[in-house]
Design a protein around this motif. Structure first.
Motif, PDB file in Angstrom:
ATOM      1  N   LEU A  58       0.848  -1.189   0.000  1.00 24.59           N
ATOM      2  CA  LEU A  58       0.000   0.000   0.000  1.00 24.59           C
ATOM      3  C   LEU A  58       0.883   1.239   0.000  1.00 24.59           C
ATOM      4  O   LEU A  58       1.858   1.309   0.749  1.00 24.59           O
ATOM      5  N   THR A 112      -9.084   0.836  -2.431  1.00 22.80           N
ATOM      6  CA  THR A 112      -9.251   2.294  -2.398  1.00 22.80           C
ATOM      7  C   THR A 112     -10.707   2.687  -2.161  1.00 22.80           C
ATOM      8  O   THR A 112     -10.975   3.710  -1.541  1.00 22.80           O
ATOM      9  N   ASP A 115     -11.285   2.540   1.563  1.00 22.21           N
ATOM     10  CA  ASP A 115     -10.470   3.499   2.321  1.00 22.21           C
ATOM     11  C   ASP A 115     -11.217   4.824   2.439  1.00 22.21           C
ATOM     12  O   ASP A 115     -11.073   5.705   1.601  1.00 22.21           O
ATOM     13  N   ILE A 120      -4.787   5.795   1.267  1.00 23.67           N
ATOM     14  CA  ILE A 120      -4.104   4.995   0.247  1.00 23.67           C
ATOM     15  C   ILE A 120      -4.098   5.758  -1.070  1.00 23.67           C
ATOM     16  O   ILE A 120      -5.143   6.120  -1.593  1.00 23.67           O
TER      17      ILE A 120
END
Length: 133
Positions: A58, A112, A115, A120
């Protein structure tokens, strides 16, 4: 056991960022957080006939974004595991090259989208291996 190995992307340009460590200490710029290897079965119908091994890193905005990501690592691993298992179910075979670009896109999009803090910036697929069971 015959093992077929396909490397997706091994060239990480470390001059653009730093690797964050668990005990802190990282310079300015993007920070890298490696995930533990993910292993999912390659299935055909009701029979598992192989394994797909995936290594991810990541990329966070900076070192300060690493701590929240480490705290959420079980949730992020679960998301990556589900995405990799879905990919393995439809697109992986131990007898053919792995479509690393598609796998990277699928797992990256899943991570993503999960998140919510937008920590990220990228998900790097650094290794993918398909092997027979």
């Amino acid at each position: 056991m015959r093992r077929t190995r396909y490397l997706a992307a091994t060239a990480l340009v470390l001059s653009q960022g730093t690797v964050a460590t668990a005990n802190g200490g990282a310079a300015a710029g993007p920070s890298l957080l490696p995930m533990k290897e993910i292993v999912v079965p390659i299935v055909d119908g009701s029979r598992a006939y192989g394994r797909l091994r995936v290594k991810l890193v990541l990329v966070a905005h900076d070192a300060a974004a690493i701590a929240p990501l480490e705290a959420r690592m079980p949730e992020l691993r679960e998301t990556a595991l589900i995405a990799a298992a879905e990919f393995a179910r439809f697109y992986a075979s131990p007898f053919a090259p792995v479509d690393a670009a598609r796998l990277a896109r699928d797992v990256g999009n899943a991570l993503t989208s999960r998140d919510t803090e937008h920590a990220i910036t990228r998900v790097l697929l650094v290794g993918v291996f398909a092997e027979r069971s």
